[in-house]
Scaffold this motif. Structure first.
Motif, PDB file in Angstrom:
ATOM      1  N   ASN A 171      11.285  24.770 -28.367  1.00 21.16           N
ATOM      2  CA  ASN A 171      11.932  23.987 -27.307  1.00 21.16           C
ATOM      3  C   ASN A 171      13.259  24.590 -26.829  1.00 21.16           C
ATOM      4  N   PHE A 172      13.356  25.925 -26.893  1.00 21.11           N
ATOM      5  CA  PHE A 172      14.637  26.538 -26.536  1.00 21.11           C
ATOM      6  C   PHE A 172      14.915  26.456 -25.036  1.00 21.11           C
ATOM      7  N   TYR A 173      13.877  26.274 -24.228  1.00 20.23           N
ATOM      8  CA  TYR A 173      14.061  26.422 -22.787  1.00 20.23           C
ATOM      9  C   TYR A 173      13.041  25.569 -22.060  1.00 20.23           C
ATOM     10  N   SER A 174      13.527  24.682 -21.203  1.00 17.59           N
ATOM     11  CA  SER A 174      12.638  23.776 -20.472  1.00 17.59           C
ATOM     12  C   SER A 174      11.640  24.533 -19.607  1.00 17.59           C
ATOM     13  N   LYS A 175      12.086  25.635 -19.009  1.00 17.90           N
ATOM     14  CA  LYS A 175      11.224  26.386 -18.095  1.00 17.90           C
ATOM     15  C   LYS A 175      10.045  27.015 -18.823  1.00 17.90           C
ATOM     16  N   ASN A 176      10.236  27.369 -20.079  1.00 10.16           N
ATOM     17  CA  ASN A 176       9.132  27.936 -20.858  1.00 10.16           C
ATOM     18  C   ASN A 176       8.035  26.895 -21.074  1.00 10.16           C
ATOM     19  N   LEU A 177       8.453  25.649 -21.332  1.00 12.45           N
ATOM     20  CA  LEU A 177       7.495  24.562 -21.493  1.00 12.45           C
ATOM     21  C   LEU A 177       6.735  24.340 -20.186  1.00 12.45           C
ATOM     22  N   LEU A 178       7.448  24.398 -19.069  1.00 13.59           N
ATOM     23  CA  LEU A 178       6.829  24.223 -17.753  1.00 13.59           C
ATOM     24  C   LEU A 178       5.771  25.288 -17.499  1.00 13.59           C
ATOM     25  N   TYR A 179       6.115  26.557 -17.801  1.00 10.04           N
ATOM     26  CA  TYR A 179       5.182  27.643 -17.516  1.00 10.04           C
ATOM     27  C   TYR A 179       3.985  27.639 -18.459  1.00 10.04           C
ATOM     28  N   LEU A 180       4.164  27.150 -19.663  1.00  8.47           N
ATOM     29  CA  LEU A 180       3.003  26.966 -20.538  1.00  8.47           C
ATOM     30  C   LEU A 180       2.027  25.981 -19.898  1.00  8.47           C
ATOM     31  N   GLY A 181       2.581  24.851 -19.407  1.00  4.95           N
ATOM     32  CA  GLY A 181       1.753  23.852 -18.743  1.00  4.95           C
ATOM     33  C   GLY A 181       1.069  24.405 -17.506  1.00  4.95           C
ATOM     34  N   LYS A 182       1.808  25.137 -16.673  1.00  2.00           N
ATOM     35  CA  LYS A 182       1.257  25.686 -15.429  1.00  2.00           C
ATOM     36  C   LYS A 182       0.154  26.712 -15.707  1.00  2.00           C
ATOM     37  N   LEU A 228      -1.390  19.137 -19.838  1.00  4.59           N
ATOM     38  CA  LEU A 228      -0.713  17.846 -19.920  1.00  4.59           C
ATOM     39  C   LEU A 228       0.257  17.803 -21.102  1.00  4.59           C
ATOM     40  N   LEU A 229      -0.156  18.392 -22.210  1.00  4.82           N
ATOM     41  CA  LEU A 229       0.691  18.423 -23.405  1.00  4.82           C
ATOM     42  C   LEU A 229       2.027  19.101 -23.108  1.00  4.82           C
ATOM     43  N   TRP A 230       1.957  20.307 -22.517  1.00  2.00           N
ATOM     44  CA  TRP A 230       3.182  21.091 -22.297  1.00  2.00           C
ATOM     45  C   TRP A 230       3.996  20.577 -21.111  1.00  2.00           C
ATOM     46  N   LEU A 231       3.326  20.086 -20.090  1.00  2.00           N
ATOM     47  CA  LEU A 231       4.062  19.520 -18.956  1.00  2.00           C
ATOM     48  C   LEU A 231       4.786  18.239 -19.376  1.00  2.00           C
ATOM     49  N   SER A 232       4.185  17.490 -20.298  1.00  5.17           N
ATOM     50  CA  SER A 232       4.842  16.284 -20.827  1.00  5.17           C
ATOM     51  C   SER A 232       6.092  16.667 -21.610  1.00  5.17           C
ATOM     52  N   LYS A 233       5.977  17.738 -22.398  1.00  8.73           N
ATOM     53  CA  LYS A 233       7.142  18.217 -23.152  1.00  8.73           C
ATOM     54  C   LYS A 233       8.262  18.654 -22.212  1.00  8.73           C
ATOM     55  N   ALA A 234       7.861  19.328 -21.113  1.00  6.40           N
ATOM     56  CA  ALA A 234       8.853  19.769 -20.118  1.00  6.40           C
ATOM     57  C   ALA A 234       9.527  18.564 -19.464  1.00  6.40           C
ATOM     58  N   LYS A 235       8.740  17.547 -19.167  1.00  2.49           N
ATOM     59  CA  LYS A 235       9.257  16.338 -18.522  1.00  2.49           C
ATOM     60  C   LYS A 235      10.243  15.590 -19.426  1.00  2.49           C
ATOM     61  N   GLU A 236       9.965  15.606 -20.727  1.00  3.25           N
ATOM     62  CA  GLU A 236      10.793  14.874 -21.693  1.00  3.25           C
ATOM     63  C   GLU A 236      11.988  15.685 -22.193  1.00  3.25           C
ATOM     64  N   TYR A 237      12.062  16.945 -21.783  1.00  8.24           N
ATOM     65  CA  TYR A 237      13.140  17.831 -22.256  1.00  8.24           C
ATOM     66  C   TYR A 237      14.494  17.301 -21.777  1.00  8.24           C
ATOM     67  N   PRO A 238      15.491  17.184 -22.666  1.00 11.74           N
ATOM     68  CA  PRO A 238      16.819  16.693 -22.250  1.00 11.74           C
ATOM     69  C   PRO A 238      17.425  17.615 -21.190  1.00 11.74           C
ATOM     70  N   ALA A 239      17.778  17.061 -20.056  1.00 15.19           N
ATOM     71  CA  ALA A 239      18.297  17.863 -18.937  1.00 15.19           C
ATOM     72  C   ALA A 239      19.796  18.111 -19.091  1.00 15.19           C
ATOM     73  N   HIS A 240      20.143  19.285 -19.606  1.00 20.86           N
ATOM     74  CA  HIS A 240      21.552  19.652 -19.786  1.00 20.86           C
ATOM     75  C   HIS A 240      22.101  20.404 -18.581  1.00 20.86           C
ATOM     76  N   THR A 241      21.226  21.153 -17.895  1.00 19.92           N
ATOM     77  CA  THR A 241      21.655  21.987 -16.781  1.00 19.92           C
ATOM     78  C   THR A 241      20.933  21.579 -15.504  1.00 19.92           C
ATOM     79  N   GLU A 242      21.387  22.155 -14.385  1.00 19.53           N
ATOM     80  CA  GLU A 242      20.724  21.906 -13.104  1.00 19.53           C
ATOM     81  C   GLU A 242      19.287  22.409 -13.118  1.00 19.53           C
ATOM     82  N   GLU A 243      19.079  23.536 -13.793  1.00 16.62           N
ATOM     83  CA  GLU A 243      17.733  24.106 -13.881  1.00 16.62           C
ATOM     84  C   GLU A 243      16.809  23.169 -14.663  1.00 16.62           C
ATOM     85  N   ASP A 244      17.324  22.562 -15.743  1.00 16.59           N
ATOM     86  CA  ASP A 244      16.538  21.588 -16.508  1.00 16.59           C
ATOM     87  C   ASP A 244      16.091  20.443 -15.617  1.00 16.59           C
TER      88      ASP A 244
END
Length: 260
Positions: free
Chosen positions: A218-229, A241-257
Motif C-alpha cells: 500500500n505504498f502508493y495509491s496509484k499502484n493500487l489503481l493500475y493493478l485494478g485497471k 474490483l479488489l484493487w480498485l476498492s483498495k485504491a478507493k479506500e486509500y487515505p488521501a494525503h496528497t492531491e494525486e491520492d
C-alpha cells in the motif's frame, strides 16, 4: 581622573577585543564542524519535510543548493521541483519551468554519481514530464531512454517499490497506446517499443504492480489503481474490483491520492 577613565576604557576595549577574538574562534570552529555536516543536515531536514508533505518549504530549502555537487541533494531537488509543479496552485508557465529545472537537476545528479539509483529514477521521471511540453513525438522518442534509466535504478536497488511501479506504468502506457501513436513509434524505431495486455500476463509484466505491493504494501495509491485497471483490461472483474476498492479506500494525503 581623565587618565583613570582612559585607562579603564582601554582595559574595557582590550577585554572586549579578547572576548570578540575568542568568540570568533568559537564561531569559526562551529562553522567548520557545521560545514562538514551540512549536507547530512540538509538531507535530514529535506526528508522530514517530504514526509510531512511540505512541498513548498522543501523546494525553498533545496533550491538554495542547486549548485551543489552532491547527487543526494540534487535528485531531491529534482523531486521537489516536480512535486511543486504538480500542485494545482502552480501556474502553467511555472509548471513548465519547474519541469525543465527538475530534469536539469536530475541530469546533474547523474553526472555527479552514475551509481545513484534515485538519480536514474528521477531522471527517467523528469524526462517523461518534459515530453508533455515537447509533444508526443518527443515523448515516444524518449521512451526507450526512460525505461533504460528505470531498469538501471532497479539494478542498483531491486527493493525500490517506486521504480518497479514505474516500469509497470511504462508497460501499461504502451499497451494502451492508440493506433496513431503506434504509427509515430514505428517511424522512430526500427523495432518500436510495444506491449500488450496479453504480454503483461505472458511476460509477468502484470506482476510488476504486484511486486510493488510485496516490496512495500500500500505504498502508493496509484499502484493500487493500475493493478485494478490492468485486471479490468484482462477482463478479470473480480480482481479488478479488489484493487480498485483498495485504491478507493486509500487515505488521501496528497492531491494525486484524491485524483486516484
Amino acid at each position: 581622573q581623565v587618565l583613570r577613565k582612559n585607562l579603564q576604557r582601554g582595559v574595557a576595549l582590550s577585554t572586549g577585543s579578547v572576548l570578540i577574538y575568542e568568540a570568533h574562534k568559537l564561531i569559526s570552529g562551529f562553522a567548520e564542524v557545521h560545514a562538514s555536516f551540512k549536507v547530512e543536515e540538509v538531507i535530514e531536514q529535506a526528508d522530514y519535510l517530504y514526509g510531512s508533505g511540505e512541498t513548498e518549504k522543501l523546494y525553498r530549502l533545496l533550491v538554495q543548493h542547486k549548485n551543489s555537487d552532491d547527487a543526494e541533494l540534487l535528485w531531491r531537488l529534482a523531486r521537489a521541483s516536480r512535486d511543486l509543479a504538480q500542485l494545482s496552485s502552480t501556474s502553467a508557465e511555472e509548471k513548465r519551468q519547474l519541469a525543465y529545472e527538475a530534469l536539469e537537476c536530475a541530469k546533474k545528479a547523474l553526472e555527479k554519481n552514475e551509481s545513484n539509483f534515485a538519480a536514474h529514477k528521477w531522471y527517467g521521471i523528469c524526462l517523461s514530464d518534459v515530453g508533455d511540453f515537447e509533444g508526443i513525438k518527443t515523448k515516444i522518442g524518449n521512451a526507450i531512454v526512460i525505461k533504460e534509466h528505470f531498469q538501471r535504478a532497479v539494478e542498483l536497488n531491486p527493493k525500490d517499490a517506486t521504480t518497479i511501479h514505474l516500469i509497470g506504468i511504462w508497460c501499461y502506457s504502451f499497451a494502451e497506446m492508440p493506433w496513431y501513436q503506434r504509427k509515430i513509434a514505428a517511424t522512430l524505431f526500427a523495432t518500436p517499443p510495444t506491449s500488450t495486455f496479453q504480454e503483461h500476463t505472458a511476460s509477468s509484466h502484470l506482476k510488476l504492480f504486484s511486486c510493488v505491493c510485496t516490496a512495500d504494501p500500500n505504498f502508493y495509491s496509484k499502484n493500487l489503481l493500475y493493478l485494478g485497471k490492468t485486471y479490468l483490461k484482462l477482463n478479470n472483474k473480480k480482481m479488478a474490483l479488489l484493487w480498485l476498492s483498495k485504491a478507493k479506500e486509500y487515505p488521501a494525503h496528497t492531491e494525486e491520492d484524491k485524483q486516484v
